[in-house]
Scaffold this active site. Structure first.
Site, short mmCIF file in Angstrom:
data_model
loop_
_atom_site.label_atom_id
_atom_site.label_comp_id
_atom_site.label_asym_id
_atom_site.label_seq_id
_atom_site.Cartn_x
_atom_site.Cartn_y
_atom_site.Cartn_z
CG ASP A 42 -2.03 -1.00 1.09
OD1 ASP A 42 -2.88 -1.05 1.99
OD2 ASP A 42 -2.02 -1.73 0.09
CD GLU A 44 6.64 -1.36 -2.79
OE1 GLU A 44 7.81 -1.71 -2.65
OE2 GLU A 44 5.73 -2.14 -3.11
CE1 TYR A 45 -3.42 3.32 -4.79
CE2 TYR A 45 -2.76 2.04 -6.70
CZ TYR A 45 -3.65 2.89 -6.08
OH TYR A 45 -4.75 3.33 -6.76
CB SER A 91 -16.81 -20.88 -15.94
OG SER A 91 -17.74 -21.19 -14.96
CD GLU A 123 -12.81 -27.09 -28.83
OE1 GLU A 123 -12.76 -26.16 -27.99
OE2 GLU A 123 -13.77 -27.27 -29.58
CE LYS A 125 -10.18 -24.15 -18.98
NZ LYS A 125 -9.51 -22.92 -18.60
CG ASP A 127 -3.86 -19.72 -18.86
OD1 ASP A 127 -4.95 -19.21 -18.51
OD2 ASP A 127 -2.89 -19.84 -18.10
CD GLU A 182 -9.61 -18.32 -23.52
OE1 GLU A 182 -10.84 -18.42 -23.76
OE2 GLU A 182 -9.14 -18.29 -22.37
CE1 TYR A 234 -14.30 -20.78 -25.97
CE2 TYR A 234 -11.96 -20.52 -26.40
CZ TYR A 234 -13.09 -20.21 -25.66
OH TYR A 234 -13.00 -19.33 -24.64
CE LYS A 298 -15.53 -26.64 -26.06
NZ LYS A 298 -15.28 -25.53 -26.97
CE LYS A 322 -7.66 -25.36 -15.41
NZ LYS A 322 -8.41 -24.85 -14.32
CB CYS A 416 -10.84 -9.26 16.76
SG CYS A 416 -10.87 -8.44 15.16
CB CYS A 419 -12.51 -4.57 16.84
SG CYS A 419 -13.19 -6.20 17.17
CB CYS A 434 -13.80 -10.93 15.22
SG CYS A 434 -14.37 -9.35 15.85
CB CYS A 440 -15.19 -5.92 14.20
SG CYS A 440 -13.59 -6.35 13.46
S1 IVH Z 1 -15.66 -23.65 -24.03
C1 IVH Z 1 -19.80 -23.16 -22.28
N1 IVH Z 1 -13.33 -24.17 -25.12
O1 IVH Z 1 -11.81 -21.68 -20.37
C2 IVH Z 1 -18.44 -23.41 -22.82
N2 IVH Z 1 -13.38 -22.68 -23.28
O2 IVH Z 1 -12.66 -22.45 -17.73
C3 IVH Z 1 -17.51 -22.32 -22.52
N3 IVH Z 1 -11.21 -21.75 -22.66
O3 IVH Z 1 -14.28 -19.22 -20.04
C4 IVH Z 1 -16.13 -22.41 -22.86
N4 IVH Z 1 -10.03 -22.76 -24.21
O4 IVH Z 1 -12.18 -18.64 -21.43
C5 IVH Z 1 -13.99 -23.49 -24.15
N5 IVH Z 1 -11.35 -24.70 -26.20
C6 IVH Z 1 -11.99 -24.03 -25.25
C7 IVH Z 1 -11.33 -23.15 -24.36
C8 IVH Z 1 -12.07 -22.51 -23.37
C9 IVH Z 1 -9.99 -21.92 -23.20
C10 IVH Z 1 -11.50 -20.89 -21.50
C11 IVH Z 1 -12.65 -19.95 -21.67
C12 IVH Z 1 -13.63 -20.32 -20.58
C13 IVH Z 1 -12.73 -20.97 -19.59
C14 IVH Z 1 -13.50 -21.90 -18.67
#
Ligand code: IVH
Length: 689
Positions: A42, A44-45, A91, A123, A125, A127, A182, A234, A298, A322, A416, A419, A434, A440
């Protein structure tokens, strides 16, 4: 880095320095406000902001339109307009093992009442961050970030300067379509960008994903244009007419329209092929040009996807498997104690900064004191930590051989730290709390932070810092006070670091939120165990604030009808019912609620598809259904806004009667409740979907 003295700055240097500070402060605001992951202290900010203010004082004409002094801890993205998605952006559920993966598809099979394995599309995933692109008559008309899934930020101007985003579709195309994919930055481009940023005296980004997000969410599209961003398409959002029968076919259409689809995507004829695919991609991972953190699987058949639908925010037809979490070793410098909004004392590990899978980690959660005792963690220990995706890192254990002499076991304080009230740990609970309640300051602050947060009142311009400040000077004591701040606009404007513009923006930000949907309102109250999903369930069930409030008052009586009904709502259960009752039994909470209701207007929930004829209706299913399983029928009815109950009463709107229906069908006939055959129900559900 030593910074040039303000008194000797030339005008050009001052201009460059203000530009740098605006960018750097915005970056830290974003980490602090949106990602909850500050990288600097904080102090530094504050020093950065003070420097900005001092330069502006010397060169008033150079104050920038996006100067941090015109904002109060506002996120960098504040300048974007909001836009609602045609179909929600969801998600994905995660699996970390073959067992979790199989279980997911077993559940889907049970839901559909089927035996055969599924054909899948696998597919990588990526990032990065998801983006929704809307095309009308083949032309790009909007680009929207995910935001909270329902409403995102309008980044259209930026999407127009990204080469990987097709500005128009190659025909033939539907009249209107939302295409999701993405946005990412390749590892090499990230390194080059960071080299350039550090050479220019800036801090750079923690990882390629942050760099991609920071590049897309720029108020100035020229900055975005200078960054190299990629896009893999995707997923499908809202569309004016069907475009494919299977996901695999949809990916082909995406390519035909001009999108990149990840080249490693594959169609698997059977779930059993997934493990080999997963291993193959894991092996390739390091050599890929971009970061991936797993594989998304999927169900290929889009008709099955539609039937499976969503559970909460996650589809029942796709899962992210994952890769195992990344680990690292570092020194546990200190154990801090934080006080949360429900008074929970949470130990937090302050770590010697360490890079874990591309992210600089300085803190980790320690959960509770039992966990610390179980791991025998002490300040000074060398610990192994792990970061799984976006989750806050956790401490896995310490290395006994590396323990320095003179360490002592850790205990949470019995008072606490904020407080001084007693901090008690009830028998059979793991959490010490607390007892100061609203006296508090830490609890009060955390409740207010929650109250204005994204999923709750979502008030622009009211961040943690300004809340703390306005509390400290007595302008805010309770949530309702926020809505009375307009009477103090001049006082706020006169405060150091504010000014008339910030004060007016704040008041406008607050006025814009004086009306909000019931689900958000319930969530904002910060009742224990009542998160956003539970709040939605409650809002759907009770519909209006008056009905909910009345039912909760009655539900404080154990054994009352209201209490039983509450515990019977699917997804609520007795533990949450008890928390709600505990909240409503407390007179201070009722006073707080009523005070708030004098200031704000709560609209009936907007979550439900209100156009549906089933919205708000109560349904009972009885007998054997032949076309869908009971869970599927129930989920479908609920998705259309109906409530599904077990028993037929005078309040039931329809009874859907399958084969061999018994007493419920008779009771419906006696009460004159509308009876639907399974076919009639299917027609209704189909036409409403
Ligand atoms: S499908 C309802 N396909 O992962 C289906 N998501 O953890 C919605 N992501 O929000 C997503 N690669 O940002 C899908 N081949 C892929 C993906 C992918 C990356 C991300 C995406 C999503 C997040 C969910």
């Amino acid at each position: 880095m030593s910074e040039p003295d303000i008194d000797t700055l030339t005008e050009d240097e001052a201009k460059a320095e203000l530009a740098r500070l605006a960018r750097v402060i915005a970056h830290h605001d974003r980490l602090y406000n949106q990602e909850d992951a500050p990288e600097i202290t904080d102090a530094e900010y504050d020093a950065l902001r003070a420097r900005n203010a001092a330069i502006e004082a010397r060169f008033p004409a150079l104050r920038r339109a996006d100067s941090p002094s015109l904002r109060v801890g506002a996120p960098a993205a504040q300048g974007f307009a909001k836009r609602a998605h045609g179909a929600p952006m969801l998600s994905l559920a995660n699996a970390f093992s073959a067992e979790e993966f199989s279980r997911f598809f077993d559940t889907a099979r049970r839901f559909l009442g089927r035996d055969a394995p599924f054909s899948l599309v696998a597919e990588p995933k990526i990032d990065g961050l998801s983006l929704s692109l809307t095309y009308e008559a083949g032309a790009l008309v909007a680009a929207t970030t995910r935001g909270d899934g329902a409403v995102g930020e309008d980044v259209t101007d930026n999407a127009r300067v990204i080469d990987a985003v097709p500005q128009s579709l190659r025909p033939p195309f539907p009249a209107r379509i939302e295409i999701r994919g993405e946005i990412f930055m390749a590892k090499a481009d990230f390194l080059a960008l960071n080299d350039a940023e550090t050479a220019a005296g800036r801090r750079g980004f923690a990882n390629p994903r942050n760099a991609a997000a920071g590049s897309l969410r720029q108020l100035d599209p020229r900055v975005t244009a200078g960054r190299r961003l990629g896009l893999f398409a995707y997923a499908l959002g809202d569309v004016s007419q069907p475009v494919a029968d299977s996901h695999w076919q949809y990916l082909q259409r995406l390519r035909d329209w001009g999108f990149s689809v990840n080249p490693y995507s594959e169609r698997l004829t059977d779930e059993a092929e997934a493990a080999a695919f997963q291993a193959g991609i894991a092996e390739r991972r390091g050599g890929l040009a971009y970061d991936i953190d797993g594989v998304v699987y999927k169900i290929d058949d889009l008709a099955l996807q539609r039937r499976l639908g969503f559970a909460g925010r996650e589809p029942r037809w796709a899962i992210a498997w994952k890769f195992p979490a990344e680990q690292a070793m570092t020194v546990l410098r200190q154990i801090d104690v934080q006080v949360g909004r429900t008074g929970a004392l949470t130990p937090v590990a302050i770590l010697a900064p360490v890079n874990v899978g591309g992210v600089l980690v300085t803190r980790a959660t320690l959960h509770n004191e039992d966990e610390i005792a179980r791991l025998d963690l002490r300040e000074g220990d060398t610990v192994r930590i792990e970061r799984a995706g976006d989750v806050i890192p956790r401490v896995l254990g310490m290395i006994p051989d590396l323990r320095p002499p003179g360490t002592a076991p850790f205990h949470l304080p019995d008072h606490c730290p904020a407080c001084g009230s007693a901090a008690m740990r009830p028998p059979n609970e793991v959490v010490r709390r607390c007892t100061g309640g609203l006296i508090c300051p830490a609890q009060r602050q955390e409740r207010l932070v929650h109250f204005v947060s994204r999923g709750a009142f979502d008030i622009d311009g009211l961040g943690e810092r300004s809340l703390a400040e306005l509390q400290a000077c007595g302008l805010i004591k309770s949530p309702a006070d926020i809505f009375r701040l307009h009477a103090h606009e001049a006082d706020i404007a006169a405060r150091e670091g504010w000014g008339t513009v910030s004060a007016r923006n704040l008041v406008h930000g607050i006025e814009a939120r004086r009306t909000l949907p019931l689900a958000r309102f319930i969530y904002a109250l910060g009742i224990r165990r009542v998160g956003a999903n539970t709040a939605k369930l409650l809002a759907r069930h009770y519909r209006t604030i008056d009905a909910w409030r009345a039912a909760m008052r009655e539900a404080t009586i154990i054994g009352s009808d209201a209490r039983l009904a509450l515990g019977n709502i699917l997804g609520i259960g007795p533990a949450i019912a008890t928390e709600l009752a505990d909240f409503f039994i407390e007179p201070r909470n009722i006073a707080l609620l009523d005070d708030l209701l004098r200031e704000v207007r709560v609209s009936p929930d907007d979550f439900v598809a209100s156009a549906s004829r089933l919205a708000g209706k109560t349904l009972v299913f009885t007998g054997t259904l032949t076309h869908m399983t009971r869970p599927e029928a129930k989920a479908r009815a609920e998705a259309l806004g109906a409530r599904v109950t077990e028993s037929v009463t005078g309040k039931t709107d329809f009874v859907v009667v399958g084969a061999d229906a018994g007493s419920k069908a008779r009771r419906a006939a006696e009460l004159g409740v509308a009876i639907l055959s399974e076919e009639a129900w299917l027609d209704l559900a189909r036409n409403e979907a």
